[in-house]
Design a protein around this motif. Sequence first.
Motif, short mmCIF file in Angstrom:
data_model
loop_
_atom_site.label_atom_id
_atom_site.label_comp_id
_atom_site.label_asym_id
_atom_site.label_seq_id
_atom_site.Cartn_x
_atom_site.Cartn_y
_atom_site.Cartn_z
N UNK A 98 0.84 -1.20 0.00
CA UNK A 98 0.00 0.00 0.00
C UNK A 98 0.87 1.25 0.00
N UNK A 99 1.92 1.23 0.82
CA UNK A 99 2.84 2.38 0.87
C UNK A 99 3.46 2.62 -0.50
N UNK A 100 3.87 1.54 -1.15
CA UNK A 100 4.53 1.67 -2.45
C UNK A 100 3.54 2.20 -3.50
N UNK A 101 2.31 1.72 -3.44
CA UNK A 101 1.30 2.18 -4.40
C UNK A 101 0.96 3.65 -4.16
N UNK A 102 0.90 4.00 -2.89
CA UNK A 102 0.61 5.39 -2.54
C UNK A 102 1.73 6.29 -3.07
N UNK A 103 2.97 5.85 -2.87
CA UNK A 103 4.12 6.63 -3.33
C UNK A 103 4.15 6.71 -4.86
N UNK A 104 3.57 5.70 -5.51
CA UNK A 104 3.56 5.68 -6.98
C UNK A 104 2.42 6.52 -7.56
N UNK A 105 1.64 7.15 -6.68
CA UNK A 105 0.62 8.08 -7.17
C UNK A 105 -0.79 7.53 -7.27
N UNK A 106 -1.06 6.44 -6.56
CA UNK A 106 -2.43 5.91 -6.59
C UNK A 106 -3.40 6.94 -6.02
N UNK A 107 -4.46 7.24 -6.79
CA UNK A 107 -5.40 8.27 -6.37
C UNK A 107 -6.52 7.74 -5.48
N UNK A 108 -6.93 6.50 -5.69
CA UNK A 108 -8.17 6.04 -5.09
C UNK A 108 -8.21 4.51 -5.10
N UNK A 109 -8.90 3.95 -4.10
CA UNK A 109 -9.09 2.50 -4.06
C UNK A 109 -10.58 2.18 -4.04
N UNK A 110 -10.97 1.23 -4.86
CA UNK A 110 -12.31 0.67 -4.77
C UNK A 110 -12.17 -0.75 -4.22
N UNK A 111 -12.70 -0.92 -2.99
CA UNK A 111 -12.57 -2.21 -2.31
C UNK A 111 -13.89 -2.96 -2.40
N UNK A 112 -13.84 -4.22 -2.81
CA UNK A 112 -15.07 -4.99 -2.95
C UNK A 112 -15.51 -5.53 -1.60
N UNK A 113 -16.82 -5.70 -1.44
CA UNK A 113 -17.39 -6.27 -0.21
C UNK A 113 -18.32 -7.40 -0.62
N UNK A 114 -18.07 -8.57 -0.05
CA UNK A 114 -18.91 -9.72 -0.39
C UNK A 114 -20.02 -9.94 0.62
N UNK A 115 -19.84 -9.43 1.84
CA UNK A 115 -20.84 -9.61 2.88
C UNK A 115 -20.40 -8.89 4.13
N UNK A 116 -21.30 -8.81 5.12
CA UNK A 116 -21.03 -8.05 6.33
C UNK A 116 -20.45 -8.90 7.45
N UNK A 117 -20.45 -10.22 7.27
CA UNK A 117 -19.85 -11.10 8.29
C UNK A 117 -18.87 -12.03 7.60
N UNK A 118 -17.94 -12.57 8.40
CA UNK A 118 -16.94 -13.47 7.82
C UNK A 118 -17.63 -14.71 7.21
N UNK A 119 -18.64 -15.23 7.90
CA UNK A 119 -19.31 -16.43 7.39
C UNK A 119 -19.88 -16.20 5.99
N UNK A 120 -20.63 -15.13 5.86
CA UNK A 120 -21.30 -14.84 4.58
C UNK A 120 -20.27 -14.45 3.51
#
Lengths: 361, 98
Positions: A98-120
């Motif tokens: 993450x540090x390296x990507x940030x230093x390389x100029x990453x503007x934004x992250x889109x993080x996927x969510x599959x569910x609200x609990x670990x089980x799901x």
Amino acid sequence: MNVPAPIAMLAELTHRCPLACPYCSNPTDLLAKENELDTDTWLRVFKQAADMGVLQLHLSGGEPASRHDIVDLMQGAHDDGLYTNLITSGIGLTPRRLDALEAAGMDHIQLSMQGTTADLADWVGGYKGGFDRKMKVAGDIAERGIPLTLNAVMHRHNLDDLERTIEMAVELGARRLEVACVQFHGWASQNRSQLLPSREQTESAKRIVAEAEKRLRGVMAFDFVPPDYYADYPKACMGGWGSAGLNVTPDGTVLPCHAAQTIPTLSFENVKDKSLSDIWYKSEAFNAYRGTDWLPDPCQTCDRKEIDFGGCRCQALAIAGDANATDPVCKLAPGHKHLVDALAEAQSAQTPMIWRSLGQR
Amino acid sequence: MSLALQQEDRPFLPRGVRVVEDRVRGGKVLLGPEKAVALDPIGEAILSRIDGATSFGALVQDLASTYAAPETQISQDVQRFLAGLRARMFIAVKGPKT
């Protein structure tokens, strides 16, 4: 016709991914690592994209962090002046990375969510421990202040958790939340009976999003993609075929949308043979459904034709059997009955869920 | 919460949002997470004055005198423009200087 320059490019750097989501938008014929473009070719493509007017670059996959050269690719895109967005499951994003990507100029992250609990979430993603790792990464992102969008892919098995999903997005410090109901392309098309939400779930989701949007004004922005099977009119595919965005697959094939390869009558060109600009402006596939001249009836005389451009070509093929037809989601489409039938079938017969995997369907 | 800016509020572009030259289409464009908004000269005039230090009231005054336009009109236009951007989280707001 006057073809506008593209604004956004989705670079599917790899089809490799530790997760196995059963609605993955990658094609069911996944490309292996040896078919992927090398670093220099991707960098050349980014440069071509920036030169022809692309402003937004989405680095996606599969899981883009599966590429060993992701930091170099980020740096190259940033140096070309592109706005860089990493579309990720978070798996493989160590603090150091993450540090390296940030230093390389990453503007934004889109993080996927599959569910609200670990089980799901781990059940949906087919990856044990994935949820816990994702939560850790979300914390690392927030700690660094990297702008974050959470992309919650919603379907029958998690749409009832929508309120908790919204709460979690706020807790994780997301600036945007995409509530993206599964679109039935790629792997999702064979899991329709498992994934299609009920009409009641859909109506309730619309209410919840509208209420939350109001309550969270100035705190978090929403993008809501409702399941279009229950809509009266279709969505404009990519804002109009070949008008705003393009996709490059891991092997360099250039597509007007990520599912376009399902249309067997079209052939697609590759960045290894032609420039991105030539492909965008001159190729047969990109010109096939541009504008409105090609539109069938009843679209030609419809006052919505400049709004939805006849809807999705891949859906017209998949449901109505004809890529040149009006999207069957439209209640005015001659093929609308096929959509009604598909809906009824998905609601009655339950077939087992098929998770994404290499080498089998 | 209301999206409307108070006189003393100081708007700024948060990390991940910036105004750049569109070297292919010309003009300026606002870039934020997964969105690009082409700016007309008015939008550009407003955003070029947003720095996290200038208050909404001072911004309106500056625009009104630069363009010799009535302050009430300018105030409404700027408010509408900024509230729209704030809803998309393209601008953030600091309270009055303490």
